[in-house]
Design an enzyme around this catalytic site. Sequence first.
Site, mmCIF file in Angstrom:
data_model
loop_
_atom_site.group_PDB
_atom_site.id
_atom_site.type_symbol
_atom_site.label_atom_id
_atom_site.label_comp_id
_atom_site.label_asym_id
_atom_site.label_seq_id
_atom_site.Cartn_x
_atom_site.Cartn_y
_atom_site.Cartn_z
ATOM 1 N N ARG A 85 41.345 38.924 34.617
ATOM 2 C CA ARG A 85 40.051 38.569 35.191
ATOM 3 C C ARG A 85 40.185 37.459 36.229
ATOM 4 O O ARG A 85 39.444 37.415 37.219
ATOM 5 C CB ARG A 85 39.059 38.160 34.090
ATOM 6 C CG ARG A 85 38.642 39.276 33.133
ATOM 7 C CD ARG A 85 38.197 40.537 33.804
ATOM 8 N NE ARG A 85 37.775 41.578 32.860
ATOM 9 C CZ ARG A 85 38.605 42.457 32.273
ATOM 10 N NH1 ARG A 85 39.897 42.431 32.485
ATOM 11 N NH2 ARG A 85 38.107 43.387 31.473
ATOM 12 N N GLU A 131 41.341 39.085 39.273
ATOM 13 C CA GLU A 131 40.216 39.800 39.888
ATOM 14 C C GLU A 131 39.330 38.836 40.678
ATOM 15 O O GLU A 131 38.843 39.176 41.763
ATOM 16 C CB GLU A 131 39.411 40.510 38.795
ATOM 17 C CG GLU A 131 38.304 41.396 39.333
ATOM 18 C CD GLU A 131 37.643 42.211 38.237
ATOM 19 O OE1 GLU A 131 38.378 42.884 37.478
ATOM 20 O OE2 GLU A 131 36.409 42.174 38.109
ATOM 21 N N SER A 172 45.260 21.395 47.260
ATOM 22 C CA SER A 172 46.576 21.257 46.642
ATOM 23 C C SER A 172 46.593 21.846 45.238
ATOM 24 O O SER A 172 45.620 21.700 44.487
ATOM 25 C CB SER A 172 46.960 19.779 46.565
ATOM 26 O OG SER A 172 48.230 19.640 45.957
#
Lengths: 147, 147, 147, 147, 147, 147, 147, 147, 147, 147
Positions: free
Chosen positions: J89, J92, J115
């Site tokens: 997930r 995704e 960063s």
Amino acid sequence: MLTKQQAAAAVRDAKAELGITWRQLADTVGRPVAWTTAALLGQHPMGEQEARAAASLLDLEPEVEASLREQPYRGALGHQVPTDPTVYRLHEVLEVYGPTIKELIHEEFGDGIMSAINFRLDVRRESDPQGDRVVLTLNGKFLPYQW
Amino acid sequence: MLTKQQAAAAVRDAKAELGITWRQLADTVGRPVAWTTAALLGQHPMGEQEARAAASLLDLEPEVEASLREQPYRGALGHQVPTDPTVYRLHEVLEVYGPTIKELIHEEFGDGIMSAINFRLDVRRESDPQGDRVVLTLNGKFLPYQW
Amino acid sequence: MLTKQQAAAAVRDAKAELGITWRQLADTVGRPVAWTTAALLGQHPMGEQEARAAASLLDLEPEVEASLREQPYRGALGHQVPTDPTVYRLHEVLEVYGPTIKELIHEEFGDGIMSAINFRLDVRRESDPQGDRVVLTLNGKFLPYQW
Amino acid sequence: MLTKQQAAAAVRDAKAELGITWRQLADTVGRPVAWTTAALLGQHPMGEQEARAAASLLDLEPEVEASLREQPYRGALGHQVPTDPTVYRLHEVLEVYGPTIKELIHEEFGDGIMSAINFRLDVRRESDPQGDRVVLTLNGKFLPYQW
Amino acid sequence: MLTKQQAAAAVRDAKAELGITWRQLADTVGRPVAWTTAALLGQHPMGEQEARAAASLLDLEPEVEASLREQPYRGALGHQVPTDPTVYRLHEVLEVYGPTIKELIHEEFGDGIMSAINFRLDVRRESDPQGDRVVLTLNGKFLPYQW
Amino acid sequence: MLTKQQAAAAVRDAKAELGITWRQLADTVGRPVAWTTAALLGQHPMGEQEARAAASLLDLEPEVEASLREQPYRGALGHQVPTDPTVYRLHEVLEVYGPTIKELIHEEFGDGIMSAINFRLDVRRESDPQGDRVVLTLNGKFLPYQW
Amino acid sequence: MLTKQQAAAAVRDAKAELGITWRQLADTVGRPVAWTTAALLGQHPMGEQEARAAASLLDLEPEVEASLREQPYRGALGHQVPTDPTVYRLHEVLEVYGPTIKELIHEEFGDGIMSAINFRLDVRRESDPQGDRVVLTLNGKFLPYQW
Amino acid sequence: MLTKQQAAAAVRDAKAELGITWRQLADTVGRPVAWTTAALLGQHPMGEQEARAAASLLDLEPEVEASLREQPYRGALGHQVPTDPTVYRLHEVLEVYGPTIKELIHEEFGDGIMSAINFRLDVRRESDPQGDRVVLTLNGKFLPYQW
Amino acid sequence: MLTKQQAAAAVRDAKAELGITWRQLADTVGRPVAWTTAALLGQHPMGEQEARAAASLLDLEPEVEASLREQPYRGALGHQVPTDPTVYRLHEVLEVYGPTIKELIHEEFGDGIMSAINFRLDVRRESDPQGDRVVLTLNGKFLPYQW
Amino acid sequence: MLTKQQAAAAVRDAKAELGITWRQLADTVGRPVAWTTAALLGQHPMGEQEARAAASLLDLEPEVEASLREQPYRGALGHQVPTDPTVYRLHEVLEVYGPTIKELIHEEFGDGIMSAINFRLDVRRESDPQGDRVVLTLNGKFLPYQW
């Protein structure tokens, strides 16, 4: 000049429009049907006569005919693992039976390979009451490792 | 229990040590030679009798025999493009002639595939004065797309 | 039985320990040095005599000797693009000059390939005041496409 | 400006239309045939004279000629594992004999590489009663690792 | 002729412009909705009547209609691992439950596969007070391994 | 502690040795058969009771039982494109029908996905005079995109 | 004999246990620190003296010392895109500035490469009030393309 | 608007046609030569003045100038392993010396990275009687891991 | 109709030409800025009002507005490992902290996932005397595995 | 010495056996829970005190404790696209929202990155009557491109 892929697309289009089969094309060209199909799809260079005969039957442009006579860069799969189910089944045969074929070639012939160059292919139908069968015959010269 | 790969390795070792051929194994098992080779290399589950016959001829451990009867996870190629030249030639046939085979199957049978499940394979030698030839026959039931 | 990789490792170890060169091994085996090296690294099966001679010079275990006689699964690169600089340069030659070689083979011989089976290889030093040169000769039979 | 690929396509087309060979191009350009072929396929920048000579023989547009003189991004293989059988055999040689070549270079020269930059290539035909042979010679300066 | 992808794009555009649903298209074509959607997206060849009915409802050009009747090269995923979340969830089901499905098929049917050719698919909504559910039914003929 | 893969192997071995089916295991554990199979193959953590019941029926070591209760790293396919024909057919369904399923979900439900977490799976046999059929039912909650 | 990877692991372990730095090792071995580190990590073969000095300082087993003297297969990245952030930044430099470096080499030197064989590397700290800087210097002989 | 790749192609074309060097461009733009080259190849956004100066010297269209000022998606390598020999040598340095650089950074600075953002690059020629050398200097701020 | 990628390009161009910010677009559309940006880049379908408001502010063609309302195929990364340094840092976070996040989700919530569908995202600046900080907040509903 | 992966496995085993949570470990170690988890999973080197405290609470062997203090090679995903649904997930989110985050960072801060080194992470639960939510906060210093 057209690429082999563009020429193959022109062949497919003309063939579909005119309702001509690969076997009719093979008869016109005077070569086996599998060779003729492969050549028209861009995997073998055609001779001058062969290209002219195919171009005439399919009413192709001269630049398509010229492309059919060119030396190809071979290799027709878009992906290493083909996604089309008809083509994938041949890959599956290789996955499942590749080492079996290797073992039986070496048992029968010793160390070497079945040539894919000095090679011919046949696709035919075998009647069967339980459903007809597709029979592919791959016939290649044995080449022993020879230093 | 041994994996199919371990069992196949044990088969290869015993076969090499005893000088037994795949054809002798096929005769003992009572199945075609290509099926028998594929099964002993881990691509088909063997029946109880078949596994016992092979194990007895090759003098295999019981755990090898048990493994030969297991349901396999099929797929024998280490890489998607095989590196072994004998096996690679089959991949090259697919690269060069895959779309040809697809076209000819569809021309002859319509939309569908050659089954790789209801399928048999034969590897044989064809004598030829210019050098003997390897002949592979792939014979699979045609399955039409059927909703 | 040992795998070809395990046998090759045993060969390398013995060779390093005893300070024997590939050329000495080739003389003992009675085959060209490139063939002998390839065979001891697992890419060609050795004959009974050849394996015995190599095993005796290197003082190898019987199971190493047996493995050297086995039919190999060929293909020695760990990655498709080799990381070792010495080996990578050969891949770079293919990247830069592959199509050139293809064009010149077809111009000279027509449609076909240089066999990698009916093939021999030589590696030699050429003296040069600006720094000595490595000369690789790849010599393979031309195989025309032949249906 | 045309890309190197577009220029190479223009070269191939003109060459096919006019029936000119790579050797004739090499004679006109005044460089070895393998170098000339590689340069016209986009792998080496041509000098002003060389580009003009080639363009004149092939009757190329000025923008093609300009492209032939450009510094290339080298690398001509579409895939890491080439699909064309003629080119694939060279990859197979690397798969089967790459480590052999590495061993023999190090045995003869110590730690280093065969340069692919200070390098020349030759492709020639060797007559043989059992079928003519393709002979490739790769000749590169040895470069020792030098800190 | 248009490619299947171009025809599918034309279908999507017309469908969006006219506000027609896949179910309306399926009713017009006279086939199940999943089959009709797959065919209009280029994964099944349509019969002459079916293509005409769809083309007429969507007011498509004749060349789109012709393309819908062509034999497809199947395979619709741009990547082996799909990036679209709706499609990815189906891949995730395969990752998590693939071996489970394999075990249960073999336990119930023995060695063989669920056909993806003699196969049908249904997508429907199931009301649920905790949120409605998507129900996919995959229904394929069992094909036993049969030599 | 054993990995989930090692625990799954122990489960398979015990199950084969004792001749126990997945359905018997599911009855013992008191969960649906697909869930139970997935859990024993390492894709779901089992509760304390469930793990004890399965371990007792299969006579598993305590460390196997402990491993069955662990939180898994899910994902069971060795390759992104599965090589096993039984599993591959599910991938083929995704290749051929993935976008169809996506279109029909969006037409019925709007923008969102079928959950693979709030999800259940069923595998059953459907009798059919032309050959029995495998029926897979994938049932997942619809989740709308919701910001 | 140990592999280069096993020897490198032994070096790292001994170095950590004894609290010795790479600079101390370089002083003992009598070579630059970057060369010494690369050699002890398996990327350069060490001379007899060098290996003995390093082995003595680190109290290594004789088989580790022997391995350090072996000719390596070079290439140390586990993945083509490195996952370690320290190493990835070097890959990012190549992604962002690779063509810049190529352009500037060709502008200054003409067609050719910076050798990675006749090459040395230095890693040093540069004090800076806004935070110290890492300075890497790559210094390789220019090799012109030379046929 | 033009993409960064299209703008870079326009820059290269104008630069070749007018015979201008990267150093001349850098002087005109008023930035270091490596930065200027990278920016004109699409890896850094240029300021308004900088873009105008470069566009004026190269006589570029306004839309090229606008594109040079855009925020880029960085990353210029066509393949993860570059095929161009000049660029590949930098990848080879990473393969052979990447872990060495990592070790020496950590020994000198502790846990952290060399920034590729707060970073500058220089490419220069070093005269050497044995052949001039290319010297690349990578200079980046050390960033410690800091939670 | 335009693809989502073409519509996103038109959005970017208009936005750059008119000097409008994502926040202004979000205010006009009446949705959070991250959602609005994602939608205009093609990752969410816009409602009729939303698309009209954005199209009006950016003076977009009707076909762009229509495309913004279409259901997307999601997934915006050109490569599985992004080359752009800004985007790569997020991938690096996943490489370094992915398993950490997994462990902490499971410790807090049990077996399940953070939804990426019932999900919202925020990007904001945090002032800091040592240099301002980027703060990303990922907020998704927890979904337990539920059979 | 143990590898970081072996040490992480030992940590997981001890933690499971003793029923200790990551939060308890974080309290003992005296660092935030996400940092502590990442460090114990091998992504950060621990200080001497921290390693001792963790080892004492978990009753770890001295070699595990030593390994926890080592400098890691970071990167914890087995595959570039993670198969585990909880971890996927996050991938995704990157696929769907990566370019959105990039746009908003550049709009707010100009050219540069967030960063991942000067960075901290927090995972917490947010109560919600419609189901509790997982909230991840990624907090990193903005680094402008600075030559």
